[in-house]
Design an enzyme around this catalytic site. Structure first.
Site: not given
Ligand code: GLY
Length: 253
Positions: A161, A248
């Site tokens: 990511h 996250c």
């Protein structure tokens, strides 16, 4: 400043979460302890923490950041890039309806993991990754623009990511590692370089003028302290085994 955070208790199925880290399976009991400590740190930073119940059907659902982008104007529920994670959005949408008046969505063929989206004021950088495609990014940008915000895309090649390798820590400070050190898009920031051997530490977060940094990255600690940042170290080693980390594990708003 953030007032609240949403987190989700990991289920035992966490051990079967998606991973390309090659670090083995997480220890569930240890992950629960680390998750509890993470919540305590968010509270210490002044946040009210909304703790969602575990959902064994979705091994990766503790990584709540990927299923929604929260902005001061609206929430955008994503359509995650990994098929096994797409079912996570329904329950998150229900939770967000209690906190947001405006909720937008990303639809097929758009795919977005919000771990690929980095907020810098009213602008949002969207990484084009194996999880986030151009069509999804364009849907997000359209939603942002309809509320007076902006977005732009950033190509990435080597990490899962965008926020695996880059973090905006306010006051023009941008932590960056690897491929993000040389991106023209980020030249205007005060780059705090994370050494390649400590690249995991690039996944750090700003929470109300404190910086949450993973435990065990002394060079990164030194770089951030030299920049005058107020650091709290947090152990998330079990989540690292699933390519997850400090950003996250919560949705902050
Ligand atoms: N294990 C987190 C993810 O791959 O989405």
């Amino acid at each position: 400043m953030f007032k609240k955070a949403i987190v989700k208790t990991p289920g035992e199925s966490l051990v079967n979460g998606l991973s390309r880290a090659g670090l083995g399976h997480p220890n569930y009991e240890q992950a629960l302890v680390q998750h509890g400590n993470y919540i305590d740190v968010l509270k210490h930073c002044g946040l009210e923490v909304i703790i969602l119940e575990k959902d064994e059907n979705f091994p990766d659902s503790t990584f709540v950041e990927d299923v929604a982008l929260l902005t001061p104007e609206c929430a955008i529920v994503t359509n995650p890039g990994a098929a096994s994670r797409r079912g996570e959005v329904a329950s998150m949408q229900k939770t967000l309806e209690k906190h947001f008046i405006h909720i937008e969505k990303v639809f097929e063929p758009g795919r977005v993991d919000a771990g690929d989206i980095m907020m810098v004021g009213a602008h949002y950088y969207i990484g084009l990754s194996e999880r986030t495609n151009q069509k999804g990014a364009l849907q997000v940008i359209k939603h942002l623009e309809s509320y007076g915000m902006t977005g732009s895309t950033v190509e990435l090649k080597h990490v899962l990511h965008l926020k695996t390798g880059v973090a905006y820590l306010e006051h023009n400070n941008l932590v960056a590692s690897g491929e993000f050190l040389s991106k023209p898009e980020f030249e205007k920031f005060n780059i705090l370089e994370i050494d390649a051997v400590e690249s995991y530490a690039a996944n750090c977060i700003w929470v109300n003028d404190r910086i949450l940094l993973p435990v065990g990255y002394p060079k990164a600690y030194e770089t951030l302290s030299q920049a005058g940042l107020d650091i709290i170290e947090v152990d998330v080693s079990e989540f690292r085994k699933l390519d997850g980390g400090l950003s996250c594990l919560s949705l902050r708003f």
